[in-house]
Scaffold this active site. Structure first.
Site, PDB file in Angstrom:
ATOM      1  N   GLY A  45     -69.155   7.775  22.955  1.00  0.00           N
ATOM      2  CA  GLY A  45     -68.675   7.823  21.578  1.00  0.00           C
ATOM      3  C   GLY A  45     -67.805   6.634  21.218  1.00  0.00           C
ATOM      4  O   GLY A  45     -67.892   6.095  20.112  1.00  0.00           O
ATOM      5  N   CYS A  46     -66.971   6.208  22.148  1.00  0.00           N
ATOM      6  CA  CYS A  46     -66.069   5.081  21.883  1.00  0.00           C
ATOM      7  C   CYS A  46     -66.837   3.772  21.792  1.00  0.00           C
ATOM      8  O   CYS A  46     -66.522   2.906  20.974  1.00  0.00           O
ATOM      9  CB  CYS A  46     -64.991   5.010  22.956  1.00  0.00           C
ATOM     10  SG  CYS A  46     -63.926   6.477  22.965  1.00  0.00           S
ATOM     11  N   THR A  47     -67.855   3.627  22.623  1.00  0.00           N
ATOM     12  CA  THR A  47     -68.694   2.430  22.571  1.00  0.00           C
ATOM     13  C   THR A  47     -69.449   2.382  21.247  1.00  0.00           C
ATOM     14  O   THR A  47     -69.492   1.336  20.579  1.00  0.00           O
ATOM     15  CB  THR A  47     -69.665   2.394  23.764  1.00  0.00           C
ATOM     16  OG1 THR A  47     -68.892   2.360  24.975  1.00  0.00           O
ATOM     17  CG2 THR A  47     -70.572   1.182  23.704  1.00  0.00           C
TER      18      THR A  47
END
Length: 150
Positions: A45-47
């Protein structure tokens, strides 16, 4: 105390992938920007969220809006993440989580940063807040929508 729209953004100093210390009141003096908090480098999700900010970077730059991402990762990890995904904005390391706490961006108990994004104006007043732990791309859409209103 939770931050709200209309609140003054807390000033802070954090190490940056630029190799310098980033101080909000100095580095963004007279300008606004987006401060986004995220849980961890190299997670799915952060990527996706970081890459979406990267892909829309020119849209923000055209509006004179700077972007910084903040997590509790080390600057060394941030450097790898930034290089791997060709991120055109700085990442700041908040190893102790103080800035995350000041911005109401820590998940209780686990002390991991929340996925929360702040739009601040040139006087460092918070103009928009978007929080969605599972849809990182919604943060970018919401910030663009807020900027189009102004």
């Amino acid at each position: 105390m939770a931050l709200k729209i209309g609140s003054k953004a807390p000033d802070f100093v954090l190490p940056s992938t630029s190799g310098k210390l980033f101080k909000l009141s100095e580095d963004w003096k007279g300008t606004g920007g987006i401060i986004y908090f995220y849980p961890k480098d190299f997670t799915g999700g952060c990527t996706a969220q970081a890459c979406e900010f990267r892909d829309e970077f020119e849209s923000f730059r055209d509006l004179d809006i700077s972007i910084v991402g903040i997590s509790k990762d080390t600057i060394a990890t941030h450097h790898k993440f930034k290089k791997e995904y060709n991120l055109p904005f700085e990442l700041l390391g908040d190893a102790r989580g103080k800035v995350c706490r000041d911005y109401d961006a820590l998940i209780p108990l686990v002390q991991l940063p929340k996925r929360i994004t702040y739009l601040i104006d040139d006087k460092h007043v918070i103009r928009a807040i978007h929080q969605d732990m599972f849809d990182g791309k919604s943060h970018i859409r919401e910030m663009i929508a807020q900027l189009q209103k102004t």
